[in-house]
Enzyme design. Structure first.
Site, PDB file in Angstrom:
ATOM      1  N   ASP A   1      -3.412   0.613 -10.230  1.00 31.28           N
ATOM      2  CA  ASP A   1      -4.108  -0.441 -10.966  1.00 31.28           C
ATOM      3  C   ASP A   1      -3.685  -0.354 -12.423  1.00 31.28           C
ATOM      4  O   ASP A   1      -3.784   0.720 -13.041  1.00 31.28           O
ATOM      5  CB  ASP A   1      -5.626  -0.274 -10.858  1.00 31.28           C
ATOM      6  CG  ASP A   1      -6.151  -0.636  -9.474  1.00 31.28           C
ATOM      7  OD1 ASP A   1      -5.341  -1.037  -8.620  1.00 31.28           O
ATOM      8  OD2 ASP A   1      -7.374  -0.519  -9.260  1.00 31.28           O
TER       9      ASP A   1
ATOM     10  N   ASP B   1     -12.058 -10.429  -2.212  1.00 27.09           N
ATOM     11  CA  ASP B   1     -12.878  -9.425  -2.894  1.00 27.09           C
ATOM     12  C   ASP B   1     -14.333  -9.867  -2.781  1.00 27.09           C
ATOM     13  O   ASP B   1     -14.679 -10.974  -3.205  1.00 27.09           O
ATOM     14  CB  ASP B   1     -12.480  -9.309  -4.364  1.00 27.09           C
ATOM     15  CG  ASP B   1     -10.984  -9.053  -4.539  1.00 27.09           C
ATOM     16  OD1 ASP B   1     -10.418  -8.340  -3.694  1.00 27.09           O
ATOM     17  OD2 ASP B   1     -10.396  -9.572  -5.502  1.00 27.09           O
TER      18      ASP B   1
END
Length: 249
Positions: free
Chosen positions: A8, A129
């Site tokens: 990330d 998500d």
């Protein structure tokens, strides 16, 4: 069945967030290229990358870091975060990405995802998500009223390579993958599903190779790998053994 190590990116560095909060970021490596190479050297065969700044900005922010990753590893790379147009997709695939992940745009403009699958077959994944069972967008900052399976079914038959399903309520806090919700999604659609959010220990890897979970394409691991809670060699050996057993049956 694939175990995807995660990178990330925030401000050019490898970080992990807690519950998707940009203000709760831990820096694990300032050199994304070196981290990508380290994962390759450990035996991983894929890499999952997210441009966190890009997810909020709606455009690529950590492009230089992603380019460094692509240069450092021979492994296929999938990237999500801020990819919202067909031009974005074409540009990234030309730069060496194997797969782009479309999240917010999949909610806002499903037709674009379907068109992208036609133009770039096999290279487009959808990121779903969810928080509290509902789909979140704009870097998880906004909630929608859309259900997980409701969104996934919009892309049946479109040629989506995979759905990356992240349970935001578990992301980065090592509580274990939400197996019930993930497997429910995998049962509801024919698109391969990748589990994300909360992978905590070797227990999750052992759960991942059980017969009912083998319908998944794989799972993504971030913090558990960085914190040493998962042994890469042991995890990859378990997955390899499960694959061999499945082939033999």
């Amino acid at each position: 069945m694939i175990l995807f190590p995660a990178i990330d990116l925030k401000d050019g560095q490898c970080v992990r967030l807690k519950l998707g909060d940009m203000n709760q970021a831990t820096v694990y490596n300032p050199d994304p290229g070196a981290q990508a190479k380290a994962f390759e050297d450990q035996g991983f065969e894929w890499l999952h990358v997210v441009d966190l700044n890009g997810a909020f900005a709606g455009e690529t922010v950590n492009g230089a870091a992603v380019d460094a990753i692509l240069k450092a590893t021979k492994n296929p790379v999938q990237l999500g975060g801020g990819i919202r147009t067909l031009d974005h997709i074409e540009n990234w695939l030309a730069r060496g990405l194997t797969r782009v992940i479309l999240g917010t745009v999949a909610v806002r403009d499903p037709a674009l995802v379907i068109e992208a699958c036609k133009r770039f077959p096999g290279h487009v994944a959808v990121g779903i998500d969810a928080k509290g069972g509902k789909v979140a967008v704009e870097g998880w900052a906004e909630a929608s009223e859309l259900g997980i399976i409701e969104l996934a079914k919009k892309f049946e038959g479109a040629g989506v390579a995979a759905i990356i399903y992240t349970d935001i309520d578990r992301d980065g806090i090592l509580t274990g993958i939400n197996w019930a919700s993930t497997l429910e999604l995998a049962d509801a659609v024919s698109i391969p599903v990748i589990a994300s959010g909360g992978l905590a220990s070797m227990d999750d890897i052992r759960r991942m190779v059980e017969p009912d979970a083998r319908k998944l394409e794989g799972a993504i691991s971030g913090r558990a790998l960085y914190d040493g809670r998962i042994d890469p060699q042991e995890a990859l050996a378990l997955i390899k053994a499960a694959k061999a057993k499945e082939i033999a049956q």
